[in-house]
Design a protein around this motif. Structure first.
Motif, PDB file in Angstrom:
ATOM      1  N   ILE A  94       0.836  -1.198   0.000  1.00  0.00           N
ATOM      2  CA  ILE A  94       0.000   0.000   0.000  1.00  0.00           C
ATOM      3  C   ILE A  94       0.877   1.257   0.000  1.00  0.00           C
ATOM      4  CG2 ILE A  94      -1.603   1.373   1.394  1.00  0.00           C
ATOM      5  CD1 ILE A  94      -2.836  -1.295   2.302  1.00  0.00           C
ATOM      6  N   GLN A  95       1.907   1.244   0.823  1.00  0.00           N
ATOM      7  CA  GLN A  95       2.809   2.395   0.881  1.00  0.00           C
ATOM      8  C   GLN A  95       3.516   2.624  -0.454  1.00  0.00           C
ATOM      9  OE1 GLN A  95       5.225   1.229   4.218  1.00  0.00           O
ATOM     10  NE2 GLN A  95       4.005   2.391   5.674  1.00  0.00           N
TER      11      GLN A  95
ATOM     12  N   ASP B 251      -5.368  -3.745  -8.540  1.00  0.00           N
ATOM     13  CA  ASP B 251      -5.584  -5.167  -8.265  1.00  0.00           C
ATOM     14  C   ASP B 251      -5.144  -5.580  -6.868  1.00  0.00           C
ATOM     15  OD1 ASP B 251      -6.566  -5.510 -10.841  1.00  0.00           O
ATOM     16  OD2 ASP B 251      -4.597  -6.035 -11.656  1.00  0.00           O
ATOM     17  N   LEU B 252      -4.208  -4.875  -6.289  1.00  0.00           N
ATOM     18  CA  LEU B 252      -3.637  -5.240  -5.000  1.00  0.00           C
ATOM     19  C   LEU B 252      -4.687  -5.495  -3.939  1.00  0.00           C
ATOM     20  CD1 LEU B 252      -1.298  -5.420  -2.905  1.00  0.00           C
ATOM     21  CD2 LEU B 252      -1.430  -2.918  -2.728  1.00  0.00           C
ATOM     22  N   HIS B 253      -5.782  -4.760  -3.973  1.00  0.00           N
ATOM     23  CA  HIS B 253      -6.736  -4.842  -2.867  1.00  0.00           C
ATOM     24  C   HIS B 253      -7.342  -6.231  -2.710  1.00  0.00           C
ATOM     25  CE1 HIS B 253      -9.894  -4.362  -5.944  1.00  0.00           C
ATOM     26  NE2 HIS B 253     -10.749  -4.733  -5.031  1.00  0.00           N
TER      27      HIS B 253
ATOM     28  N   GLY C 170      -3.384   1.359  -3.321  1.00  0.00           N
ATOM     29  CA  GLY C 170      -3.731  -0.044  -3.173  1.00  0.00           C
ATOM     30  C   GLY C 170      -5.053  -0.275  -2.486  1.00  0.00           C
ATOM     31  N   TYR C 171      -5.518   0.715  -1.744  1.00  0.00           N
ATOM     32  CA  TYR C 171      -6.825   0.611  -1.100  1.00  0.00           C
ATOM     33  C   TYR C 171      -7.965   0.699  -2.111  1.00  0.00           C
ATOM     34  CZ  TYR C 171      -5.319   1.005   3.793  1.00  0.00           C
ATOM     35  OH  TYR C 171      -4.781   0.786   5.032  1.00  0.00           O
TER      36      TYR C 171
END
Length: 323
Positions: free
Chosen positions: A261-262, A274-276, A268-269
């Motif tokens: 997220i950082q 896609d990360l979430h 990312g939130y």
């Protein structure tokens, strides 16, 4: 002692990874999110890969493999963020079932199994299960932080120590896989995103954060394999090794999620990144089959309570050989 994977185990892992990368990418996750979370074609693909028969005995149509192989597959399922009830059905339930007809039905993909246990306030995919082990579920659908999980309230559940250890082990394996994927996503983004005329991955601060995640994963993996081996071979300390694996995998996943997220600058939130999906799966699995406090208590009880001897002469169990 030989801690290396066999060639067959490596080929199994690589084959499952290649299959999932080709059939279960982020675009599939977004489609499932929009359509209710399940697609019969995905289940058929897992069955055709032979995953439903992985640890089912050969006499009932399975491959008769062990928990190390099951954990290797669970890591890949976590890496691909697979939500079908393949872990509960194929990688846990066969070790809890003696009925030959049910085992054969699992191997063929005709029977899906859900698991109920007092440590879990939910039963995953109870609406699709032909068999619920350990208790019963209500028709009440529960909300989940992970939009691809289908959870139902527990109506009745009995404590089964074997189920708990198996499920905690496979949750740990999926957390390792999710962590690997989040680290990959963060690393790729750091290579592409530019600030001040260069990729942000060139900055020492970013490198150090990503390296810390890689180190956490390096600590979690061998603990996971030890737990799988110990549980498969009935070692007396196996439950403690499982708790250690769940803790190490949870810590790695939480660090991977925070770092990713950082690196994304908090994007990312958002739904657009896609990360979430992997981040939310990590959050969900961290609390499944015993949260951090639960497994810390198990370790404390064993070490402080004297049930588990510690010291340099107790570190390695004699006669332990992998492969």
């Amino acid at each position: 002692m030989d801690f290396a994977f066999t060639q067959d185990q490596i080929e199994l892992r690589d084959g499952v990874r290649a299959f999932l990368e080709g059939t279960h990418g982020p675009e599939v996750l977004r489609r499932l999110d929009a359509e209710g979370g399940r697609d019969p074609a995905i289940w058929r693909g897992l069955v055709e890969m032979g995953l439903t028969g992985l640890i089912v005995p050969e006499a009932q149509g399975g491959l008769g493999l062990g928990l190390v192989e099951a954990a290797l597959v669970a890591v890949e399922l976590g890496r691909a963020d697979v939500s079908e009830p393949i872990v509960d059905t194929a990688l846990i339930a066969p070790r809890l079932i003696a009925d030959e007809a049910q085992l054969a039905a699992i191997a063929s993909g005709k029977l899906k199994v859900a698991l109920a246990h007092p440590v879990n306030p939910w039963v995953a995919d109870a609406d699709q299960a032909g068999l619920v082990l350990g208790g019963a579920a209500t028709r009440e659908r529960l909300e989940s932080a992970d939009p691809l999980r289908r959870l139902f309230a527990v109506e009745r559940a009995e404590a089964d120590a074997v189920m708990l250890d198996l499920a905690a082990l496979m949750a740990a394996a999926q957390l390792v896989g999710a962590s690997e994927r989040m680290l990959t996503l963060a690393t790729e983004y750091a290579k592409d995103r530019e600030q001040f005329g260069q990729p942000i991955g060139a900055f020492q601060a970013i490198k150090h954060h990503l390296a810390s995640v890689a180190v956490a994963l390096e600590f979690a993996r061998p603990v996971l394999w030890r737990a799988a081996y110990a549980l498969d071979h009935g070692h007396a300390r196996a439950p403690i090794h499982v708790s250690h694996a769940k803790l190490a995998a949870t810590d790695a996943a939480m660090l991977a999620a925070e770092t990713a997220i950082q690196v994304h600058g908090a994007m990312g939130y958002t739904y657009e990144v896609d990360l979430h999906y992997w981040m939310k799966r990590a959050w969900a699995l961290a609390g499944a089959w015993g949260d951090r406090a639960f497994h810390l208590r198990r370790l404390d009880d064993a070490v402080i309570g004297g049930a588990m001897a510690i010291g340099p002469d107790q570190t390695f169990e004699t006669g332990m050989q992998h492969g």
